[in-house]
Each structure stands twice: as structure tokens, then as C-alpha cells.
Design an enzyme around this catalytic site. Structure first.
Site, PDB file in Angstrom:
ATOM      1  CE  LYS A 174      -2.175  -1.162   3.695  1.00 57.75           C
ATOM      2  NZ  LYS A 174      -1.328  -2.188   4.187  1.00 57.75           N
ATOM      3  NE  ARG A 181      -4.083  -1.200   9.753  1.00 61.14           N
ATOM      4  CZ  ARG A 181      -3.392  -0.587   8.820  1.00 61.14           C
ATOM      5  NH1 ARG A 181      -3.432   0.133   9.027  1.00 61.14           N
ATOM      6  NH2 ARG A 181      -2.240  -1.772   9.556  1.00 61.14           N
ATOM      7  NE  ARG A 205       7.477  -2.751   6.073  1.00 62.56           N
ATOM      8  CZ  ARG A 205       6.561  -2.382   6.216  1.00 62.56           C
ATOM      9  NH1 ARG A 205       6.315  -1.590   5.408  1.00 62.56           N
ATOM     10  NH2 ARG A 205       6.337  -3.674   7.349  1.00 62.56           N
ATOM     11  NE  ARG A 255       6.498  -1.088   9.783  1.00 60.89           N
ATOM     12  CZ  ARG A 255       5.213  -1.089   9.328  1.00 60.89           C
ATOM     13  NH1 ARG A 255       5.474   0.167   7.902  1.00 60.89           N
ATOM     14  NH2 ARG A 255       4.231  -0.970   9.842  1.00 60.89           N
ATOM     15  NE  ARG A 271       1.532  -5.058  10.906  1.00 65.54           N
ATOM     16  CZ  ARG A 271       2.870  -4.537  10.236  1.00 65.54           C
ATOM     17  NH1 ARG A 271       3.926  -5.493  11.024  1.00 65.54           N
ATOM     18  NH2 ARG A 271       2.628  -4.034   9.872  1.00 65.54           N
TER      19      ARG A 271
HETATM   20  P1  AP5 Z   1       5.009  -1.536   2.432  1.00 63.07           P
HETATM   21  O1  AP5 Z   1       4.665  -1.007   0.387  1.00 63.07           O
HETATM   22  O2  AP5 Z   1       5.729  -1.109   3.126  1.00 63.07           O
HETATM   23  O3  AP5 Z   1       3.428  -2.314   2.037  1.00 63.07           O
HETATM   24  P2  AP5 Z   1       2.355  -1.789   3.251  1.00 63.07           P
HETATM   25  O4  AP5 Z   1       1.535  -2.068   2.287  1.00 63.07           O
HETATM   26  O5  AP5 Z   1       2.717  -0.430   2.613  1.00 63.07           O
HETATM   27  O6  AP5 Z   1       2.288  -2.358   4.530  1.00 63.07           O
HETATM   28  P3  AP5 Z   1       2.965  -2.294   6.489  1.00 63.07           P
HETATM   29  O7  AP5 Z   1       3.705  -2.977   7.107  1.00 63.07           O
HETATM   30  O8  AP5 Z   1       2.969  -0.417   6.169  1.00 63.07           O
HETATM   31  O9  AP5 Z   1       1.310  -2.173   6.616  1.00 63.07           O
HETATM   32  P4  AP5 Z   1       0.213  -1.929   8.263  1.00 63.07           P
HETATM   33  O10 AP5 Z   1      -1.446  -2.099   7.090  1.00 63.07           O
HETATM   34  O11 AP5 Z   1       0.783  -3.167   8.288  1.00 63.07           O
HETATM   35  O12 AP5 Z   1       0.983  -0.674   8.715  1.00 63.07           O
HETATM   36  P5  AP5 Z   1       0.784   0.459   8.870  1.00 63.07           P
HETATM   37  O13 AP5 Z   1       2.341   1.738   9.148  1.00 63.07           O
HETATM   38  O14 AP5 Z   1      -0.088   0.947   7.693  1.00 63.07           O
HETATM   39  O15 AP5 Z   1       5.849  -3.423   1.099  1.00 63.07           O
HETATM   40  C1  AP5 Z   1       6.056  -3.047   2.172  1.00 63.07           C
HETATM   41  C2  AP5 Z   1       7.043  -4.478   1.550  1.00 63.07           C
HETATM   42  O16 AP5 Z   1       7.482  -5.250  -0.218  1.00 63.07           O
HETATM   43  C3  AP5 Z   1       8.427  -3.212   1.543  1.00 63.07           C
HETATM   44  O17 AP5 Z   1      10.119  -3.502   2.286  1.00 63.07           O
HETATM   45  C4  AP5 Z   1       8.256  -3.817   0.378  1.00 63.07           C
HETATM   46  O18 AP5 Z   1      10.035  -2.094  -0.664  1.00 63.07           O
HETATM   47  C5  AP5 Z   1       8.240  -4.235  -0.167  1.00 63.07           C
HETATM   48  N1  AP5 Z   1       7.054  -4.745  -1.522  1.00 63.07           N
HETATM   49  C6  AP5 Z   1       6.431  -3.707  -1.569  1.00 63.07           C
HETATM   50  N2  AP5 Z   1       5.669  -3.866  -2.970  1.00 63.07           N
HETATM   51  C7  AP5 Z   1       6.111  -4.770  -3.637  1.00 63.07           C
HETATM   52  C8  AP5 Z   1       6.289  -5.431  -5.060  1.00 63.07           C
HETATM   53  N3  AP5 Z   1       5.414  -5.476  -5.402  1.00 63.07           N
HETATM   54  N4  AP5 Z   1       6.882  -7.035  -5.319  1.00 63.07           N
HETATM   55  C9  AP5 Z   1       8.217  -7.192  -3.645  1.00 63.07           C
HETATM   56  N5  AP5 Z   1       8.096  -6.717  -3.342  1.00 63.07           N
HETATM   57  C10 AP5 Z   1       7.497  -5.435  -2.565  1.00 63.07           C
HETATM   58  O19 AP5 Z   1       0.369   0.557  10.393  1.00 63.07           O
HETATM   59  C11 AP5 Z   1       1.023   0.311  11.702  1.00 63.07           C
HETATM   60  C12 AP5 Z   1       0.711  -0.317  12.599  1.00 63.07           C
HETATM   61  O20 AP5 Z   1       0.226   0.851  13.205  1.00 63.07           O
HETATM   62  C13 AP5 Z   1      -0.628  -1.417  12.221  1.00 63.07           C
HETATM   63  O21 AP5 Z   1      -0.717  -2.769  12.704  1.00 63.07           O
HETATM   64  C14 AP5 Z   1      -1.697  -0.323  13.337  1.00 63.07           C
HETATM   65  O22 AP5 Z   1      -1.470  -0.739  14.784  1.00 63.07           O
HETATM   66  C15 AP5 Z   1      -1.573   1.234  13.501  1.00 63.07           C
HETATM   67  N6  AP5 Z   1      -2.146   1.817  12.883  1.00 63.07           N
HETATM   68  C16 AP5 Z   1      -1.927   2.631  10.962  1.00 63.07           C
HETATM   69  N7  AP5 Z   1      -3.225   2.709  10.985  1.00 63.07           N
HETATM   70  C17 AP5 Z   1      -4.582   2.581  11.925  1.00 63.07           C
HETATM   71  C18 AP5 Z   1      -6.093   2.243  11.485  1.00 63.07           C
HETATM   72  N8  AP5 Z   1      -6.115   3.253  10.616  1.00 63.07           N
HETATM   73  N9  AP5 Z   1      -6.291   2.601  12.906  1.00 63.07           N
HETATM   74  C19 AP5 Z   1      -5.583   1.507  13.832  1.00 63.07           C
HETATM   75  N10 AP5 Z   1      -4.460   1.287  13.485  1.00 63.07           N
HETATM   76  C20 AP5 Z   1      -3.991   1.609  12.878  1.00 63.07           C
HETATM   77 MG    MG Z   2       3.114   1.361   4.820  1.00 70.95          MG
END
Ligand code: AP5
Ligand code: MG
Ligand code: ZN
Length: 214
Positions: free
Chosen positions: A13, A88, A127, A160, A171
Site C-alpha cells: 500500500k 481499517r 523491509r 520496524r 497483524r
Molecule cells: P509496503 O509498501 O511497505 O507495504 P504496506 O502495505 O504499506 O505495509 P505496512 O506494513 O506499512 O502496512 P500496515 O498496514 O501493516 O502498516 P501501517 O504502517 O499502515 O511494502 C512492504 C515491503 O514489500 C517493502 O519492503 C516493499 O519494498 C516490498 N514490496 C512492495 N511492493 C512489492 C512488490 N510488488 N514486489 C516485491 N516487494 C514489494 O500500520 C502500522 C500499525 O499502525 C498498525 O499495525 C496499527 O497498529 C497502526 N495503525 C495504522 N493505521 C491504523 C488505523 N487506521 N487504525 C488503527 N490502527 C492503525
Molecule cells: Mg505502509
């Protein structure tokens, strides 16, 4: 143009949201990045969020919804935005729908980046993230120019705290239980678009551009 990125943790994402933001000149708003910036700066919000995040759970809606709704009313969102990691939960989606409606607006696209659980764990362990500017890299799929250093801002890259395999499993469970139902929610409102997130990053982006239009 108002866009939501849906998908499991690690589906890509953030990677795609940054490319969309650059191409369509709209802000990229990641609730995860906002929480991590607050943790890094030691704010009260950050302290509240940290325990939930490190455990692989969600930060409570009471904290998250108000924060995001304030953010999307800032001036830079006038022409749209790409939301990454919000909503979410169903209550978050409902609050967003209502807030936009009050502003006379609505979501144009909810892009679901689909990646099976097996691929997720592999992606997350490789990552590396920059906590200063939110850039993400991968030790195999998206290597920074200098090992361990952010291409954009020169800060040190880190694994992270929530990317440890046990936490990633938790997660994923939380995702299936609380976030996956949003796919149906946005299907019903007619804005859902699905892309295969297992292709390489540029192919995924081209698929998204075909949906959003040049
Ligand atoms: P990346 O683009 O970083 O993936 P992502 O979908 O953004 O993954 P996140 O881990 O950031 O999502 P998340 O939803 O768990 O975390 P968030 O920060 O939102 O890609 C992942 C890896 O794969 C990278 O290394 C990239 O280079 C590689 N990659 C990407 N595309 C690729 C491809 N096509 N092929 C190969 N490799 C690829 O949230 C973190 C925490 O915050 C949550 O767990 C929660 O506790 C809290 N939080 C955030 N938002 C909320 C909310 N709305 N409500 C409640 N809690 C929340
Ligand atoms: Mg992300
Ligand atoms: Zn950086």
C-alpha cells in the site's frame, strides 16, 4: 481525486501510494507513518499508539478517527488525497463516509492490493524503513543506493519493531478479522478496484494507473 489503499500489512500500500501521490500531485496520508513520526518525536499521541502497534493490534478508533478526519480537512487535500492504512475498521469507514458527505464529497476509488499471506511474511522481514521521511525499501526487491541509508533524506534505515515474524502473524490475523470486511463495504458503494499485488512494483503501479486513468 480521493483514493483509499486497501490490502494486508505488507501488500505494498505504502509503496504504491507514494507513486500515486507523485503522479497525481495529491498528498499521501499514511496513519501508520503519522503514528511512527509521533513515536519518534515522543509525543503523547505516539506514546498512546506505540503499545498497540508493537503488539500488532490496532490503535483504538477513538484516537485514530479524529486524527485522520482533521488531516483530510487541511488545505493540501483540496484536490484529493491517497489514504494508506485508513480506514481499517468498519466504524472508521463509516466515519470517513459521513465526514466526506458533510463536505459534499466521496471516495472515488478504493484500490485493493491483493497479496496472499505466504508472500507477506517474506516481504516484511526484508523491509527497511526510514522513520524520518516514511520511505520504504526492501533488501532484495527495492535496494537503497547505499546499504542502510535512506535515498531521500540520508537517515539510517531500520527494521520496524512490528515487522518481526510473530508480530506480522498477529497483524495478519487482525487484518483478516477487522479490515478485510472493508472490501465488501467498498464493493457495495461501487468504488472497489482490485489489483494483483504479487506482480513487481512497476507492474502493480501500471495496473493502478489503468484504473485511475492517466
Ligand atoms: P509496503 O509498501 O511497505 O507495504 P504496506 O502495505 O504499506 O505495509 P505496512 O506494513 O506499512 O502496512 P500496515 O498496514 O501493516 O502498516 P501501517 O504502517 O499502515 O511494502 C512492504 C515491503 O514489500 C517493502 O519492503 C516493499 O519494498 C516490498 N514490496 C512492495 N511492493 C512489492 C512488490 N510488488 N514486489 C516485491 N516487494 C514489494 O500500520 C502500522 C500499525 O499502525 C498498525 O499495525 C496499527 O497498529 C497502526 N495503525 C495504522 N493505521 C491504523 C488505523 N487506521 N487504525 C488503527 N490502527 C492503525
Ligand atoms: Mg505502509
Ligand atoms: Zn528518509
Amino acid at each position: 481525486m480521493k483514493i483509499i489503499m486497501l490490502g494486508a500489512p505488507g501488500a505494498g500500500k505504502g509503496t504504491q501510494a507514494k507513486k500515486i501521490a507523485a503522479k497525481y500531485q495529491i498528498p499521501h496520508i499514511s496513519t501508520g507513518d503519522i503514528f511512527r513520526a509521533n513515536i519518534k518525536n515522543g509525543t503523547e499521541l505516539g506514546m498512546k499508539a506505540k503499545a498497540f502497534m508493537d503488539a500488532g493490534g490496532l490503535v483504538p478508533d477513538e484516537i485514530t478517527i479524529g486524527m485522520l478526519l482533521d488531516r483530510i480537512q487541511e488545505a493540501d487535500c483540496a484536490k484529493g488525497c491517497v489514504l494508506d492504512g485508513f480506514p481499517r475498521t468498519i466504524p472508521q469507514a463509516e466515519s470517513l463516509t459521513k465526514a466526506l458527505k458533510d463536505m459534499g464529497e466521496s471516495i472515488d476509488y478504493a484500490v485493493n492490493v491483493d497479496v496472499p499471506d505466504e508472500s507477506i511474511i517474506r516481504r516484511m522481514s526484508g523491509r527497511r524503513a526510514c522513520l524520518a521521511c516514511g520511505s520504504t525499501y526492501h533488501i532484495v526487491y527495492n535496494v537503497p543506493k547505499t546499504e542502510g541509508v535512506c535515498d531521500v533524506c540520508g537517515q539510517q534505515l531500520v527494521l520496524r519493531d512490528d515487522d518481526k515474524p510473530e508480530t506480522v502473524k498477529k497483524r495478519l490475523d487482525v487484518y483478516h478479522e477487522q479490515t478485510q470486511p472493508l472490501i465488501d463495504y467498498y464493493k457495495k458503494t461501487g468504488v472497489l478496484a482490485e489489483v494483483d499485488g504479487t506482480m513487481d512494483m512497476e507492474e502493480v503501479f501500471q495496473a493502478i494507473v489503468r484504473i485511475l486513468g492517466a
